[in-house]
Motif scaffolding. Structure first.
Motif, short mmCIF file in Angstrom:
data_model
loop_
_atom_site.label_atom_id
_atom_site.label_comp_id
_atom_site.label_asym_id
_atom_site.label_seq_id
_atom_site.Cartn_x
_atom_site.Cartn_y
_atom_site.Cartn_z
N GLY A 36 0.45 -7.02 -5.62
CA GLY A 36 -0.51 -5.94 -5.89
C GLY A 36 -0.01 -4.66 -5.26
N ILE A 37 -0.26 -3.55 -5.94
CA ILE A 37 0.12 -2.23 -5.40
C ILE A 37 -1.13 -1.36 -5.36
N VAL A 38 -1.33 -0.68 -4.25
CA VAL A 38 -2.46 0.23 -4.11
C VAL A 38 -1.94 1.66 -4.01
N ASP B 9 -5.74 -2.77 5.86
CA ASP B 9 -6.78 -3.09 4.87
C ASP B 9 -6.35 -2.78 3.43
N PHE B 10 -5.64 -1.68 3.23
CA PHE B 10 -5.26 -1.35 1.85
C PHE B 10 -4.21 -2.33 1.32
N ASP C 236 -7.15 2.87 -4.43
CA ASP C 236 -7.42 2.38 -3.08
C ASP C 236 -8.82 1.78 -2.92
N ALA C 237 -9.84 2.47 -3.42
CA ALA C 237 -11.20 1.96 -3.23
C ALA C 237 -11.41 0.67 -4.02
N SER D 196 0.83 -1.20 0.00
CA SER D 196 0.00 0.00 0.00
C SER D 196 0.87 1.24 0.00
N LEU D 197 0.69 2.07 -1.05
CA LEU D 197 1.32 3.39 -1.10
C LEU D 197 0.25 4.45 -0.86
#
Ligand SMILES: [Zn+2]
Length: 378
Positions: free
Chosen positions: A135-137, A358-359, A179-180, A77-78
């Motif tokens: 995965g990257i957010v 969560d992200f 993110d969403a 998560s970024l």
């Protein structure tokens, strides 16, 4: 790696839990012989295993389930500082986690992610499956092939090919999402809404994000911006505050966490959500007004989502202190007041906590989704 038939079986087992071969044949409208052959291959490849026998009419059924060590997935998560990374199994259980400073410079960010991937692989225990993807957010807009960050105000990025670059550095498939969208894929795959074909998710943090699963698939829109809610115009009591985007009256100027904290500061109240909620619980009129206005604004926005999209459920992820607060009550009242009364059906509102991992877990779900479902038209 897998055929469409394999992916269809994996999608049912990941969303609905263990099933028998007979149930799989019925659900997927395949012959029992086809299902038996596909399942045999997945068992031989150590993706599925046989579980308990279920006794009913006729012969007992052997249930089939997804192995915990079928594969594992890295989520990064970024979305906020610090950045974080997790390692999950196909059921979304987190087996390792770490944080690292968020940096805006693209090269430094790639180096930090590559280092985080190496560190988290070193942390993995032997009972975890081979790593199948990353995965990257990000907070921003991502291209439809899930490789390029088209724009992110948080990171200051524009047209950054983050996915292909990290793939070249790690030799693993990489999937990028906003993110969403990542949160809703995580909810669909690892959460409690996998059985729903149509549901939405909204989260409240620095901004307000939204995403939709429609007919079982993520609805990204033409430019990847579907569901974006922060800058929807919502004026409550005729008040239209200036927004960082240059417009006035955006939803986030009323309901995002900085808006709540800013209103509290101006009223001389505590500068933290827990403190404001406690004062509202104690009956402090200013605290009640601030939370009521914020919850009402989000409720009005959700009533528009319900009218436009008609989801079976809206999952609302909030600061844990807000989940049972006057904010939540005002939100529900506003939805009640603004959604056309329908006797035969209604949209369920499920309010739950937005937790720090969560992200990153949502990011891992992007890689898990690709591993399990591929491009099968499910
Ligand atoms: Zn705005």
């Amino acid at each position: 790696m897998f055929s469409i038939g394999h992916h269809r079986i994996l999608s049912v087992l990941s969303r609905s839990g263990p099933q028998s071969r007979t149930d799989l044949a019925r659900i997927l409208d395949l012959s029992k012989a086809s299902v038996t052959a596909l399942v045999r291959e997945l068992i031989e490849r150590r993706i599925l295993d046989e579980r308990e026998r279920v006794f009913g009419f006729g012969r007992p059924s052997v249930m089939l389930g997804l192995r915990q060590d079928a594969a594992s997935f890295i989520g990064i998560s970024l979305q906020a500082d610090p950045a974080c990374a997790v390692l999950t199994d196909p059921h979304g259980r987190v087996h390792a986690q770490l944080t690292f400073p968020l940096v805006n410079d693209v090269e430094a960010s790639l180096a930090a992610m590559s280092c985080a991937v190496k560190r988290i692989i070193d942390m993995a225990t032997p009972d975890i499956g081979a790593i199948a993807g990353i995965g990257i957010v990000i907070a921003g807009i991502v291209s439809s092939d899930s490789q390029t960050c088209l724009a992110s105000a948080t990171l200051g990025w524009k047209d950054v090919e983050i996915g292909s670059r990290l793939k070249a550095m790690t030799n693993l498939p990489v999937f990028v999402e906003n993110d969403a969208n990542a949160l809703i894929v995580g909810e669909q795959l690892f959460g409690n809404s996998g059985d729903l074909q149509d549901f939405s998710l909204v989260f409240v943090s620095e901004g307000i994000g939204g995403a939709h699963i429609i007919n079982g698939r993520l609805h990204r829109g033409r430019h990847g911006g579907a569901g974006e809610m922060s800058h929807s115009p919502i004026a409550i009591d005729g008040v239209a505050l200036p927004c960082r985007c240059g417009n006035t009256g955006c939803l986030e100027t009323l309901a995002a966490l900085p808006a709540i904290l800013g209103a509290a500061r101006r009223a001389g109240l505590p500068d933290d959500i827990a403190g404001i909620v406690q004062m509202a619980t104690d009956g402090h009129p200013e605290a009640l007004t601030i939370l009521h206005r914020a919850g009402t604004a989000l409720g009005v926005a959700l009533s528009q989502v319900i009218q436009f999209v008609d989801p079976a459920r809206i999952v609302v992820r909030l600061d844990p202190n807000l989940v049972e607060s006057v904010f939540a009550r005002a939100l529900r009242q506003a939805v009640e007041a603004h959604v056309l009364r329908r006797d035969s059906y209604h949209t369920e509102l499920l309010l739950s906590s937005l937790l720090p991992l969560d992200f990153a877990t949502g990011a891992a779900s992007l890689a898990a989704q690709h591993f399990l479902f591929g491009n099968a038209n499910l």
